[in-house]
Write an enzyme that holds these catalytic residues in place. Structure first.
Site, PDB file in Angstrom:
ATOM      1  N   HIS A 176       0.836  -1.209   0.000  1.00 19.13           N
ATOM      2  CA  HIS A 176       0.000   0.000   0.000  1.00 19.13           C
ATOM      3  C   HIS A 176       0.868   1.257   0.000  1.00 19.13           C
ATOM      4  O   HIS A 176       0.668   2.172  -0.803  1.00 19.13           O
ATOM      5  CB  HIS A 176      -0.908  -0.031   1.238  1.00 19.13           C
ATOM      6  CG  HIS A 176      -1.707   1.217   1.454  1.00 19.13           C
ATOM      7  ND1 HIS A 176      -3.010   1.348   1.027  1.00 19.13           N
ATOM      8  CD2 HIS A 176      -1.397   2.393   2.053  1.00 19.13           C
ATOM      9  CE1 HIS A 176      -3.467   2.545   1.351  1.00 19.13           C
ATOM     10  NE2 HIS A 176      -2.507   3.200   1.980  1.00 19.13           N
ATOM     11  N   HIS A 207       3.049   1.696  -3.274  1.00 24.47           N
ATOM     12  CA  HIS A 207       2.289   2.161  -4.439  1.00 24.47           C
ATOM     13  C   HIS A 207       1.916   3.634  -4.313  1.00 24.47           C
ATOM     14  O   HIS A 207       2.143   4.417  -5.239  1.00 24.47           O
ATOM     15  CB  HIS A 207       1.021   1.339  -4.626  1.00 24.47           C
ATOM     16  CG  HIS A 207       0.198   1.861  -5.754  1.00 24.47           C
ATOM     17  ND1 HIS A 207       0.537   1.663  -7.074  1.00 24.47           N
ATOM     18  CD2 HIS A 207      -0.912   2.635  -5.776  1.00 24.47           C
ATOM     19  CE1 HIS A 207      -0.338   2.274  -7.850  1.00 24.47           C
ATOM     20  NE2 HIS A 207      -1.229   2.875  -7.082  1.00 24.47           N
ATOM     21  N   TYR A 265     -18.276   3.474  -4.451  1.00 23.56           N
ATOM     22  CA  TYR A 265     -18.463   2.286  -3.610  1.00 23.56           C
ATOM     23  C   TYR A 265     -18.090   2.593  -2.158  1.00 23.56           C
ATOM     24  O   TYR A 265     -18.847   2.278  -1.226  1.00 23.56           O
ATOM     25  CB  TYR A 265     -17.606   1.133  -4.140  1.00 23.56           C
ATOM     26  CG  TYR A 265     -17.486  -0.021  -3.167  1.00 23.56           C
ATOM     27  CD1 TYR A 265     -18.426  -1.045  -3.162  1.00 23.56           C
ATOM     28  CD2 TYR A 265     -16.439  -0.084  -2.248  1.00 23.56           C
ATOM     29  CE1 TYR A 265     -18.333  -2.095  -2.267  1.00 23.56           C
ATOM     30  CE2 TYR A 265     -16.339  -1.128  -1.344  1.00 23.56           C
ATOM     31  CZ  TYR A 265     -17.280  -2.131  -1.369  1.00 23.56           C
ATOM     32  OH  TYR A 265     -17.184  -3.173  -0.468  1.00 23.56           O
ATOM     33  N   GLN A 277     -11.161  -3.810 -11.852  1.00 23.91           N
ATOM     34  CA  GLN A 277      -9.831  -3.231 -11.722  1.00 23.91           C
ATOM     35  C   GLN A 277      -8.798  -4.059 -12.481  1.00 23.91           C
ATOM     36  O   GLN A 277      -7.872  -3.517 -13.102  1.00 23.91           O
ATOM     37  CB  GLN A 277      -9.465  -3.112 -10.244  1.00 23.91           C
ATOM     38  CG  GLN A 277     -10.267  -2.041  -9.516  1.00 23.91           C
ATOM     39  CD  GLN A 277     -10.090  -2.109  -8.013  1.00 23.91           C
ATOM     40  OE1 GLN A 277     -10.155  -3.177  -7.421  1.00 23.91           O
ATOM     41  NE2 GLN A 277      -9.879  -0.958  -7.384  1.00 23.91           N
TER      42      GLN A 277
END
Length: 312
Positions: free
Chosen positions: A142, A145, A182, A206
């Site tokens: 996480h 990125h 979402y 995705q």
């Protein structure tokens, strides 16, 4: 060192796009790099340390507003990418960068800057994880990125603000519209869970995005007449391959393996989740947090709700 500095100055002054030189954060890569390093340190060290002896914040209303704002922001960027080239003017097989100062070319460059800016607004996703003490979501993947994306987009904006490779940003912003919507609904509470039954398909959506990105980039290699810079083709295609692999692993871990394990145990887990997750490398099911949808550009939601029912 003198040779290296001379090469750097030539790269920044003579090979970059002069139109963006004086735009915010664009004169030098160092402010962006500093922001990325600061983000990584705060996400993995400083933030958890400051929250270690504090109660987690309840941010449900803030999350709803934030995700709504991100949905609208993504929709606007997507629209601008369409209107500045991809809705009829751009060639999907080979599109060179227009370095002129025509209204259309400047609109595309401006859109690229706002896309770059959006990579910083996504840092707030991690902030919400830290404030809510959801540190299991602030994984190495996480942070890596989120930490590298602003720097990657900076180079594209600095040297090629437009053209073929902006297709990946067009797709990415469209996915962000769906994704942040979402998370907005999820953050609104348990009574809205019935409206987000499609979270599994968001993950598949995705993955389709990544296939389209690297396919669109690599087809240029079979067109010798296309003079679009190959370095950007390889760089973006690499991102597509990397995240397709990670999301595929996440999909198998969260859905295929979990469903198989539930059947073997004679139980079916019904997970109503209004939290979000990044790719955190955890293959097991964690009852406290039933995150289902990975987010390579991860967002935040509220707490998870789990119930069990017998298999019919």
């Amino acid at each position: 060192m003198a040779t290296l500095y001379s090469w750097y100055r030539d790269l920044m002054d003579n090979r970059s796009d002069p139109r963006v030189k004086d735009w915010p954060m664009m004169s030098s890569p160092w402010p962006t790099l500093a922001a990325c390093v600061c983000y990584a340190y705060c996400a993995r060290v400083l933030g958890p340390r400051l929250m270690s002896n504090r109660k987690p914040f309840e941010l449900r209303s803030v999350l709803v507003v934030y995700n709504l704002a991100q949905t609208i922001f993504s929709a606007w960027i997507f629209y601008e990418y369409l209107m500045s080239g991809w809705w009829g003017q751009y060639n999907f097989t080979c599109q060179l960068v227009d370095h002129s100062r025509s209204p259309m070319a400047m609109r595309m460059a401006n859109t690229c800057w706002w896309y770059y800016f959006s990579k910083f607004t996504e840092f707030v996703d991690t902030l919400f994880f830290v404030l809510r003490k959801k540190n299991e979501h602030v994984s190495t993947l996480h942070v890596i990125h989120h930490g590298i994306m602003p720097m990657s987009v900076w180079f594209g904006l600095k040297f090629a603000p437009g053209g073929h490779s902006t297709f990946f940003a067009l797709l990415n912003t469209f996915v962000h519209i769906v994704m942040y919507f979402y998370y907005m609904v999820a953050a609104m509470g348990p009574k809205y869970q019935k409206y987000i039954w499609w979270k599994k398909y968001l993950t598949a959506f995705q993955m389709v995005q990544f296939v389209m990105i690297f396919s669109h980039q690599l087809q240029v290699l079979f067109r010798p007449s296309c003079q679009y810079p190959r370095v950007f083709v390889y760089w973006i295609a690499m991102h597509g391959f990397l995240f397709l692999f990670l999301f595929s692993d996440f999909y198998k871990a969260r859905y295929t393996r979990k469903d198989r394990k539930s059947r073997n145990n004679g139980l079916c887990m019904t997970v109503m989740d209004d939290s979000s997750s990044s790719l955190n490398g955890k293959n097991g099911y964690k009852q406290e947090v039933g995150s289902e949808v990975p987010n390579s550009y991860a967002s935040s939601g509220a707490d998870a709700f789990v119930r069990r029912r017998p298999v019919s």
